[in-house]
Design an enzyme around this catalytic site. Structure first.
Site, PDB file in Angstrom:
ATOM      1  N   ASP A 471       8.559  -2.250  -1.910  1.00 52.56           N
ATOM      2  CA  ASP A 471       7.270  -1.587  -1.709  1.00 52.56           C
ATOM      3  C   ASP A 471       7.559  -0.237  -1.056  1.00 52.56           C
ATOM      4  O   ASP A 471       8.461  -0.108  -0.227  1.00 52.56           O
ATOM      5  CB  ASP A 471       6.381  -2.452  -0.811  1.00 52.56           C
ATOM      6  CG  ASP A 471       4.996  -1.870  -0.672  1.00 52.56           C
ATOM      7  OD1 ASP A 471       4.177  -2.113  -1.563  1.00 52.56           O
ATOM      8  OD2 ASP A 471       4.742  -1.167   0.321  1.00 52.56           O
ATOM      9  N   LEU A 472       6.787   0.787  -1.432  1.00 55.83           N
ATOM     10  CA  LEU A 472       7.034   2.145  -0.950  1.00 55.83           C
ATOM     11  C   LEU A 472       6.248   2.399   0.328  1.00 55.83           C
ATOM     12  O   LEU A 472       5.001   2.362   0.328  1.00 55.83           O
ATOM     13  CB  LEU A 472       6.649   3.170  -2.018  1.00 55.83           C
ATOM     14  CG  LEU A 472       7.406   3.039  -3.347  1.00 55.83           C
ATOM     15  CD1 LEU A 472       6.942   4.106  -4.318  1.00 55.83           C
ATOM     16  CD2 LEU A 472       8.910   3.139  -3.129  1.00 55.83           C
ATOM     17  N   ASP A 514       2.332   0.594  -5.971  1.00 59.67           N
ATOM     18  CA  ASP A 514       3.658   1.101  -5.570  1.00 59.67           C
ATOM     19  C   ASP A 514       4.628  -0.060  -5.354  1.00 59.67           C
ATOM     20  O   ASP A 514       5.568   0.061  -4.576  1.00 59.67           O
ATOM     21  CB  ASP A 514       3.534   1.937  -4.295  1.00 59.67           C
ATOM     22  CG  ASP A 514       2.942   1.145  -3.133  1.00 59.67           C
ATOM     23  OD1 ASP A 514       2.333   0.092  -3.395  1.00 59.67           O
ATOM     24  OD2 ASP A 514       3.085   1.572  -1.971  1.00 59.67           O
TER      25      ASP A 514
END
Length: 604
Positions: A471-472, A514
Site C-alpha cells: 500500500d502506498l 493504491d
C-alpha cells in the site's frame, strides 16, 4: 407415358419431402444454436452477477470477523454493493436477529428462514443461492445470496444479499421472440427467475435432470417438448452454471420458432403440386407441353436472374463448387462453377477468372492440410457444417475466415465471411477483462485466478511461493494536493517500477486504489524473499516528480510465504495483516507474516 408421368410425380414428391425435412432441420438447428448462445450468455451474466454479490458479502464477512462493524451504507456509497443488483443487504447474528442493514425497513429476525437454518446446521456451507424470498416487513421479493459467518466451524450468523430476480432474466427476455421462456433454475428444481413475454415470475418447479434430458431429446429429434409449467411446446436449451448450482434455461415457443418453416413448406408444397399438375397436363396435351416448356424456360431464366441478384447481393463470399472424384471415388478437387464478386475478390480475381478453377489450385493448403475430408463429409452426409480457420494461402495469409458448407447434389456451396476484425476485438476484450485499465497490470480478478493456479502448482512441487501486498503511504496527499491526474501518473510509475524489479515469471497486480500485489513463484530461500522485499521498499520509496516537485510516496509491504496447504484466502489475509503491520509500525518497510495467525510478525 403413364409410367413417365408417375415417375416424375414420385421424384417431385420425394424431392419435396427431402427439401422439407432439410428446411425443418435447418430451422430447428438455427433455433437451437441461437438458444444455446443465449443460454451461455445468460449463464455468463448470472455468474458475473453472483460473483459481484459474493465479492461484496466476502468483504462484509472479512470486516465483521475482524471485529469491525461492517459499514454497509459506506460500502453501498462506494459502489461495492451495487444498487443495480442488490436490493438490500443485512447481517444477522447467530440467533437470527438483524444487526445491520442497508434497507430502511427489513425483517427483524430470520432464524426461521430456510437459508438461515441451512447455514446453522451445515458447517461446510459457505455460500448459498436460495429460492426467492419475500421480506415479511417490506414485501420486497429477492433471491437471497447468503454467506456464513464464523471461523473454524463456528456459526456466528449470516450475511444476506437480496438480488433482484429481474437482474438475471428480464434483459435477455426482452430480445427474444414472443413466447420464449428465459430463466435461471436451481439444482433444487426451483426457478430463481423466469420471464415470458416481459412477465417476471419465480418459484415454479421442475426437475433439472428431466429438463436437461428434454433439451437433449429436442436436439436429437428436432421436435419441441411441452413445458410442464404452462403446457406450451418449446425448443429447450440449457447451460449449467459451473460456479453455482444453477442452470440457464432458454425455451423458444415452437409456434414462432418454425413459422418461417411453415411458410417455406407452403411454398414447397405449392411448387410440388404445380409441377405435378403441369406434368399431368403435359402427358395428355403435347401442344400444351410445348407451351409450358417454353414457360418453364422463361421461369428458369428469371430464377437464374434472381439467383444471380441474390448471389451478388450477399454480404458474404459465396462459391458454388462441383466435386471431382478419381476412379476409386475419392474426392480430388472441387471446381468453381459459380461465385459472386466477393468470393473472387478474396483471391484477387474477377468472377470470370474464378469460374472453372480448382479450389485446390486457389488454396493449395486444402490438399496438404487434409481439409478436403471436411468437404467430402458434407457431401456424403448431406449435412451442413461450419468452421473458423486462419488462412495460410496468399493473398489471405493471416486472415480469420468463417466457412459454412451447404451440401448440394453434386458438390457444396461455400459461404465465407472475413471475421478477422471480430477475432481481434474478442482478443482485445479478453485482454481488457484481465488488465487494470490505468496501469496495464493484472486486475484483481485475474490476479486471484493466477494466485489459485500458482498455489496448486506450489502445493504439487513444494517450491517456495511468496505473496506480497503493498500500500502506498502518502498517496492520498498527492491526490488532494495535485489532483487525480497526478495521482494516476504516480500509480503508473509505481507499476513501471514494480515490473522492473520482479522477474518475468512473477505476476504484478493492482488490487484497487493504491493497493498492489506481487506473486513470486519459485521464490527461492527466505533470504531471497527478504531481499526482494527490501528491493521493493528501496525502489518504491524513491521520490516522484509531480508538477515539477519531488513528492515522497513510500510503500508498506506485507509478505506471506505459502505453507504448502493453506487456501488463497488465508494466504491473502496473512499478507494483508502483515501490510497493515508495516503501515502501523513506521511505514516505508516490509513485514514478513508469521506462519500462523497470532504469531509474532517480523518487520524490516
Amino acid at each position: 407415358m403413364v409410367a413417365c408421368v408417375l415417375l416424375v410425380i414420385g421424384i417431385v414428391a420425394l424431392e419435396a419431402a427431402r427439401t422439407l425435412r432439410h428446411e425443418y432441420r435447418s430451422r430447428v438447428d438455427d433455433v437451437l444454436a441461437a438458444g444455446d448462445r443465449t443460454a451461455q450468455k445468460l449463464a455468463a451474466r448470472t455468474t458475473e452477477v453472483f460473483d459481484g454479490v459474493n465479492q461484496a458479502t466476502l468483504l462484509v464477512k472479512f470486516l465483521t470477523e475482524q471485529g469491525a462493524n461492517a459499514p454497509l451504507s459506506a460500502l453501498r456509497t462506494a459502489g461495492v454493493i451495487s444498487d443495480n443488483l442488490v436490493q438490500f443487504l443485512y447481517v444477522a447474528d447467530r440467533r437470527g436477529f438483524v444487526s445491520t442493514t442497508t434497507a430502511a425497513l427489513s425483517a427483524l429476525n430470520v432464524a426461521d428462514e430456510d437459508f438461515f437454518k441451512h447455514h446453522r446446521r451445515e458447517a461446510d456451507l459457505d455460500v448459498l443461492v436460495a429460492p426467492v424470498w419475500v421480506d415479511p416487513i417490506t414485501g420486497a421479493k429477492g433471491i437471497p445470496v447468503t454467506r456464513r459467518l464464523g471461523a473454524h466451524g463456528s456459526f456466528d450468523g449470516v450475511i444476506v444479499a437480496m438480488v433482484d430476480p429481474a437482474a438475471l432474466s428480464l434483459a435477455y427476455a426482452r430480445t427474444e421472440a414472443e413466447g420464449t421462456a428465459v430463466g435461471i433454475l436451481g439444482a433444487d428444481g426451483i426457478y430463481r427467475s423466469r420471464t415470458v413475454d416481459g412477465a417476471l415470475s419465480f418459484g415454479e418447479r421442475t426437475d433439472p435432470a428431466q429438463l436437461v434430458a428434454r433439451a437433449s431429446n429436442v436436439r436429437r429429434t428436432g421436435k419441441p417438448v411441452k413445458s410442464p409449467i404452462d403446457g406450451v411446446s418449446r425448443f429447450v436449451s440449457a447451460a449449467k452454471i459451473d460456479k453455482y448450482p444453477l442452470y440457464a434455461v432458454v425455451a423458444v415457443d415452437a409456434r414462432h420458432a418454425i413459422g418461417a418453416y411453415r411458410q417455406a413448406r407452403t411454398k414447397v408444397l405449392t411448387w410440388a403440386a404445380l409441377v405435378i399438375v403441369v406434368t399431368l397436363l403435359a402427358g395428355s396435351l403435347l401442344l400444351e407441353q410445348a407451351r409450358r416448356l417454353d414457360a418453364s424456360r422463361r421461369i428458369a431464366r428469371k430464377a437464374e436472374a434472381a439467383f444471380r441478384a441474390t448471389l451478388e447481393g450477399s454480404l458474404d463470399a459465396v462459391a458454388i463448387l462441383e466435386a471431382k472424384y478419381d476412379a476409386a471415388h475419392r474426392l480430388q478437387d472441387l471446381t468453381v462453377t459459380d461465385c459472386n464478386s466477393l468470393a473472387a475478390g478474396l483471391f484477387g480475381l474477377d468472377r470470370e477468372s474464378m469460374v472453372g478453377r480448382g479450389l485446390c489450385e486457389l488454396a493449395p493448403s486444402l490438399r496438404s492440410g487434409g481439409s478436403l475430408k471436411f468437404f467430402d463429409e458434407v457431401i456424403r452426409t448431406q449435412r451442413r457444417k461450419q468452421a473458423e480457420a486462419q488462412a495460410t494461402d496468399p493473398p489471405l495469409v493471416g486472415k480469420w475466415l468463417h466457412h459454412q458448407l451447404v451440401p448440394l447434389s453434386n458438390g457444396v456451396a461455400l459461404i465465407t465471411r472475413d471475421v478477422t476484425e471480430k477475432k481481434a476485438a474478442e482478443a482485445a476484450l479478453a485482454t481488457l477483462a484481465r488488465s487494470d485499465g490505468l496501469t496495464g497490470l493484472s486486475n484483481r480478478r485475474h490476479f486471484e485466478e493466477v494466485l489459485e493456479q500458482a498455489l496448486a502448482r506450489a502445493a504439487r512441487s513444494g517450491d517456495t511461493l511468496a505473496l506480497m501486498y503493498l500500500d502506498l503511504d502518502g498517496f492520498k496527499a498527492v491526490n488532494d494536493s495535485f489532483g487525480h491526474a497526478a495521482g494516476d501518473a504516480v500509480l503508473v510509475e509505481v507499476a513501471r517500477r514494480l515490473r522492473s524489479i520482479v522477474r518475468v515469471t512473477d505476476t504484478v497486480g493492482r488490487l484497487g486504489g493504491d493497493e498492489f500485489a506481487v506473486l513470486a513463484e519459485s521464490a527461492g530461500s527466505l533470504q531471497d524473499v527478504q531481499e526482494l522485499g527490501r528491493r521493493l521498499v528501496d525502489v518504491l520509496r524513491e521520490a516522484h516528480e509531480v508538477s515539477q516537485k519531488k513528492v515522497g510516496v513510500t510503500p508498506s509491504v506485507g509478505v506471506a510465504l505459502f505453507d504448502g496447504k493453506e487456501r488463497s484466502q488465508s494466504l491473502c489475509e496473512r499478507a494483508d495483516a502483515a501490510m497493515y503491520r508495516a503501515k502501523t509500525t513506521g511505514k516505508s518497510r516490509y513485514v514478513l507474516a508469521a506462519a500462523h495467525h497470532g504469531a509474532q510478525l517480523e518487520a524490516v
